[in-house]
Design an enzyme around this catalytic site. Sequence first.
Site, PDB file in Angstrom:
ATOM      1  N   HIS A  24       0.732  -0.813  -0.131  1.00 19.64           N
ATOM      2  CA  HIS A  24      -0.360   0.041  -0.405  1.00 19.64           C
ATOM      3  C   HIS A  24       0.829   0.785  -0.390  1.00 19.64           C
ATOM      4  O   HIS A  24       0.767   2.424  -1.037  1.00 19.64           O
ATOM      5  CB  HIS A  24      -1.200   0.176   0.638  1.00 19.64           C
ATOM      6  CG  HIS A  24      -1.894   0.973   1.190  1.00 19.64           C
ATOM      7  ND1 HIS A  24      -3.450   1.292   1.110  1.00 19.64           N
ATOM      8  CD2 HIS A  24      -2.048   2.718   1.755  1.00 19.64           C
ATOM      9  CE1 HIS A  24      -3.454   2.153   1.114  1.00 19.64           C
ATOM     10  NE2 HIS A  24      -2.749   3.494   1.576  1.00 19.64           N
ATOM     11  N   GLU A  25       2.201   1.311   0.811  1.00 15.41           N
ATOM     12  CA  GLU A  25       2.428   2.503   0.851  1.00 15.41           C
ATOM     13  C   GLU A  25       3.456   2.810   0.154  1.00 15.41           C
ATOM     14  O   GLU A  25       3.553   3.979  -1.172  1.00 15.41           O
ATOM     15  CB  GLU A  25       3.377   2.192   2.417  1.00 15.41           C
ATOM     16  CG  GLU A  25       2.116   2.563   3.947  1.00 15.41           C
ATOM     17  CD  GLU A  25       1.641   3.210   3.495  1.00 15.41           C
ATOM     18  OE1 GLU A  25       2.098   5.136   2.780  1.00 15.41           O
ATOM     19  OE2 GLU A  25       0.998   3.939   4.364  1.00 15.41           O
ATOM     20  N   HIS A  28       1.745   4.126  -3.253  1.00  9.99           N
ATOM     21  CA  HIS A  28       1.826   5.259  -3.190  1.00  9.99           C
ATOM     22  C   HIS A  28       2.924   6.068  -3.576  1.00  9.99           C
ATOM     23  O   HIS A  28       3.293   6.667  -3.943  1.00  9.99           O
ATOM     24  CB  HIS A  28       2.337   5.961  -1.538  1.00  9.99           C
ATOM     25  CG  HIS A  28       0.280   5.357  -1.305  1.00  9.99           C
ATOM     26  ND1 HIS A  28      -0.747   6.017  -1.617  1.00  9.99           N
ATOM     27  CD2 HIS A  28      -0.522   5.539   0.197  1.00  9.99           C
ATOM     28  CE1 HIS A  28      -1.615   6.131  -0.881  1.00  9.99           C
ATOM     29  NE2 HIS A  28      -1.262   5.494  -0.064  1.00  9.99           N
TER      30      HIS A  28
END
Length: 230
Positions: A24-25, A28
């Site tokens: 997820h990170e 980004h």
Amino acid sequence: MDFANIGFMISVWIIPIIIAVTLHEAAHGWVAWRLGDHTAYMMGRVTFNPIKHVDPFGTLLMPGLMLLLSGGKMMFGYAKPVPVNMRNFSNIRRDMVLVAAAGPGANILIAIISALLFYTLPLMPPDVANWLGHNLKNSLYINVILCVFNLIPLPPLDGGRIAVGLLPRPLAMRLASLERYGMFILLGMIFLVPYLGSIVGLNLNIFWWLVKVPADYITYGIAYMVGIAG
């Protein structure tokens, strides 16, 4: 106390959580890097190394305690936020939306891959298949939960940043001004409001309606789509 069983339960929850928050990170950071902001890349956050993303309390301890205390019905956690300098984007509002959407998008992709990997279980020894099956089931559900939770339209969550990028500027500015209070509002919605509701005899479990219910439908939809649910 059956330590072998405890170790099994910890492994089939912690591994999917770490993978979910790491990708997820990293998503980004990768999208921000591709759009011209090298901040996360220069800080080593565009990586699949979980050490760079995992917050010991927010990623491991707090979700584990919530799962334990709720009987596996509720989980809340967070990772180290990826640094983004929006001034490096060529189109700030559009690129902010794309960066914010990358995290939930990565979680949906992981959920679909987890569901597809169920087809590999018959090829494995029974003990391995049992352990991996629990991991895949939890990975499917955790990633959907993480996606839906992060899409709540409240800064600093991804959904809040997406809303700020899409709303007309006057509304976007008002919503963006909530970011400094967003986490307190969120924690109040998750813990305080249901507690106050229980005192007066009302079901005010906002987390259940905003996250749990849609996540259940999406999880079943993914399982049905790949053919592992009837």
